[in-house]
Design a protein around this motif. Structure first.
Motif, PDB file in Angstrom:
ATOM      1  N   UNK A  57     -13.530  11.893  22.070  1.00  0.00           N
ATOM      2  CA  UNK A  57     -14.802  12.278  20.595  1.00  0.00           C
ATOM      3  C   UNK A  57     -13.055  12.840  20.028  1.00  0.00           C
ATOM      4  N   UNK A  58     -13.820  13.098  18.913  1.00  0.00           N
ATOM      5  CA  UNK A  58     -13.595  13.964  18.067  1.00  0.00           C
ATOM      6  C   UNK A  58     -12.242  15.723  17.921  1.00  0.00           C
ATOM      7  N   UNK A  59     -11.696  14.510  17.666  1.00  0.00           N
ATOM      8  CA  UNK A  59     -10.365  16.403  17.877  1.00  0.00           C
ATOM      9  C   UNK A  59      -9.313  16.184  16.221  1.00  0.00           C
ATOM     10  N   UNK A  60      -9.760  17.387  16.162  1.00  0.00           N
ATOM     11  CA  UNK A  60      -9.693  17.321  14.256  1.00  0.00           C
ATOM     12  C   UNK A  60      -7.676  18.271  14.988  1.00  0.00           C
ATOM     13  N   UNK A  61      -6.736  18.234  13.758  1.00  0.00           N
ATOM     14  CA  UNK A  61      -5.551  18.835  14.398  1.00  0.00           C
ATOM     15  C   UNK A  61      -4.702  18.828  12.448  1.00  0.00           C
ATOM     16  N   UNK A  62      -3.959  20.057  12.548  1.00  0.00           N
ATOM     17  CA  UNK A  62      -3.344  20.666  10.520  1.00  0.00           C
ATOM     18  C   UNK A  62      -2.113  21.066  11.490  1.00  0.00           C
ATOM     19  N   UNK A  63      -1.348  20.613   9.914  1.00  0.00           N
ATOM     20  CA  UNK A  63      -0.023  21.095   9.938  1.00  0.00           C
ATOM     21  C   UNK A  63       0.196  22.872   9.464  1.00  0.00           C
ATOM     22  N   UNK A  64      -1.313  22.970   9.546  1.00  0.00           N
ATOM     23  CA  UNK A  64      -1.176  24.191   8.594  1.00  0.00           C
ATOM     24  C   UNK A  64      -1.801  24.862   9.439  1.00  0.00           C
ATOM     25  N   UNK A  65      -1.269  26.052  10.421  1.00  0.00           N
ATOM     26  CA  UNK A  65      -1.834  27.049  11.987  1.00  0.00           C
ATOM     27  C   UNK A  65      -2.985  27.966  11.390  1.00  0.00           C
ATOM     28  N   UNK A  66      -2.466  28.259   9.658  1.00  0.00           N
ATOM     29  CA  UNK A  66      -3.613  29.088   9.742  1.00  0.00           C
ATOM     30  C   UNK A  66      -4.838  27.995   9.476  1.00  0.00           C
ATOM     31  N   UNK A  67      -5.057  27.000   8.261  1.00  0.00           N
ATOM     32  CA  UNK A  67      -5.851  26.447   8.543  1.00  0.00           C
ATOM     33  C   UNK A  67      -6.620  25.366   9.576  1.00  0.00           C
ATOM     34  N   UNK A  68      -6.068  25.324  10.384  1.00  0.00           N
ATOM     35  CA  UNK A  68      -6.781  25.259  11.681  1.00  0.00           C
ATOM     36  C   UNK A  68      -6.877  26.199  12.406  1.00  0.00           C
ATOM     37  N   UNK A  69      -6.661  27.645  12.406  1.00  0.00           N
ATOM     38  CA  UNK A  69      -7.696  28.504  13.401  1.00  0.00           C
ATOM     39  C   UNK A  69      -9.432  29.567  11.827  1.00  0.00           C
ATOM     40  N   UNK A  70      -8.232  28.850  10.962  1.00  0.00           N
ATOM     41  CA  UNK A  70      -9.777  29.216  10.207  1.00  0.00           C
ATOM     42  C   UNK A  70     -10.732  28.303  10.619  1.00  0.00           C
ATOM     43  N   UNK A  71     -10.597  26.764  10.788  1.00  0.00           N
ATOM     44  CA  UNK A  71     -12.021  25.992  11.255  1.00  0.00           C
ATOM     45  C   UNK A  71     -12.195  26.511  12.780  1.00  0.00           C
ATOM     46  N   UNK A  72     -10.944  26.520  13.686  1.00  0.00           N
ATOM     47  CA  UNK A  72     -11.409  26.568  14.855  1.00  0.00           C
ATOM     48  C   UNK A  72     -12.619  28.044  14.823  1.00  0.00           C
ATOM     49  N   UNK A  73     -12.399  29.666  14.159  1.00  0.00           N
ATOM     50  CA  UNK A  73     -13.123  30.618  14.297  1.00  0.00           C
ATOM     51  C   UNK A  73     -14.683  30.124  13.699  1.00  0.00           C
ATOM     52  N   UNK A  74     -14.960  28.963  12.894  1.00  0.00           N
ATOM     53  CA  UNK A  74     -15.828  29.213  12.111  1.00  0.00           C
ATOM     54  C   UNK A  74     -17.166  28.632  12.388  1.00  0.00           C
ATOM     55  N   UNK A  75     -18.053  28.790  11.946  1.00  0.00           N
ATOM     56  CA  UNK A  75     -19.179  28.401  12.912  1.00  0.00           C
ATOM     57  C   UNK A  75     -19.807  26.721  11.938  1.00  0.00           C
ATOM     58  N   UNK A  76     -18.627  25.780  11.608  1.00  0.00           N
ATOM     59  CA  UNK A  76     -19.003  24.572  11.339  1.00  0.00           C
ATOM     60  C   UNK A  76     -19.783  24.355  12.284  1.00  0.00           C
ATOM     61  N   UNK A  77     -21.080  23.614  12.247  1.00  0.00           N
ATOM     62  CA  UNK A  77     -20.857  22.591  13.466  1.00  0.00           C
ATOM     63  C   UNK A  77     -20.806  21.468  14.103  1.00  0.00           C
ATOM     64  N   UNK A  78     -20.124  21.779  15.585  1.00  0.00           N
ATOM     65  CA  UNK A  78     -20.054  20.674  16.185  1.00  0.00           C
ATOM     66  C   UNK A  78     -21.132  20.267  16.862  1.00  0.00           C
TER      67      UNK A  78
END
Length: 253
Positions: free
Chosen positions: A107-128
């Protein structure tokens, strides 16, 4: 923006690492050392780390990838198993995955060229959001645990055999809806706000339910929709707008 946030957003360091650098006297503003990590960095100020100017990194790209079963979310594998970067176009080779999907998940996997953006999204409480197929009927006490949360001293059932994580706290599910529930198998759609190690597999294994299929269909404001397996896409404009709003709120908090 607080100084430690500024450093974390515009460098490879986390906010905790930034705190240590600030306290060690390695950070200066306008060529004066600052040891207060709550210092407010205003527009136009020049922040230096070990004498080098930190340049704002406000540009970033995010892509969505439909990971199939049988691929690892990794750069390479010592057992020569297939990894996501074997399928992704070479221009995304430097992108950072937002969290993980295990080998047997899809399924869905997000990837970013900005490490900080990836980290913020990973540590967030956004619904999966996930679609699951389980090996049996979901009893009422399982639904209650989904509503109230669960704390386990031994959460090794459902974990990878080499995992060193035993105890685990499971927050209440953000939402769930049962699609099918029979003695042979059940199907359920769930939304959680954390991304712990094999969290769903561990949760249901505690109740004797094996996760037969696991597919992530949404991560916050990004949805898998009809993206084909092993294909990727850039975010749409409306998704980027929501991402920008989300990041601004996070950086100002």
């Amino acid at each position: 923006m607080r100084l430690n946030q500024y450093i974390a957003h515009h460098s490879k360091y986390s906010r905790r690492e930034a705190d240590k650098l600030i306290l060690a006297g390695k950070v200066s503003i306008q060529h004066e050392i600052v040891r207060d990590f709550s210092y407010q960095v205003r527009e136009g100020m020049k922040v230096y780390l070990d004498g080098r100017l930190l340049k704002p990194q406000d540009k970033y790209t995010l892509i969505a990838y439909n990971k199939p079963k049988g691929e690892l979310v990794s750069k390479k594998d010592d057992r020569n198993r297939r990894v996501i970067f074997d399928s992704l176009p070479k221009r995304f080779a430097h992108f950072t995955p937002v969290g993980r999907l295990d080998f047997a998940s899809e399924g869905l996997l997000l990837l970013s060229d900005n490490v900080q953006v990836a980290r913020i999204l990973m540590e967030s409480n956004l619904e999966r959001v996930y679609l699951l197929k389980l090996s049996g009927k979901i009893q009422d006490y399982v639904f209650k645990a989904m509503e109230s949360g669960l704390s386990l001293e031994n959460a090794s059932a459902g974990a990878h055999s080499k995992s060193e994580i035993r105890s685990m706290d499971f927050a209440p599910f953000a939402s769930f809806s049962c699609i099918k529930n029979t003695p042979k198998y059940s199907k359920i759609k769930v939304a959680i706000t954390e991304g712990k190690n094999r969290e769903l597999r561990r949760f249901f294994a505690h109740f004797g339910l094996e996760v037969l299929d696991l597919k992530r269909v949404a991560y916050g404001f990004v949805h898998l929709n009809n993206l084909p397996t092993q294909k990727s896409r850039f975010l749409e404009r409306k998704e980027y707008n929501k991402l920008h709003e989300f990041l601004q709120e996070k950086l100002q908090s």
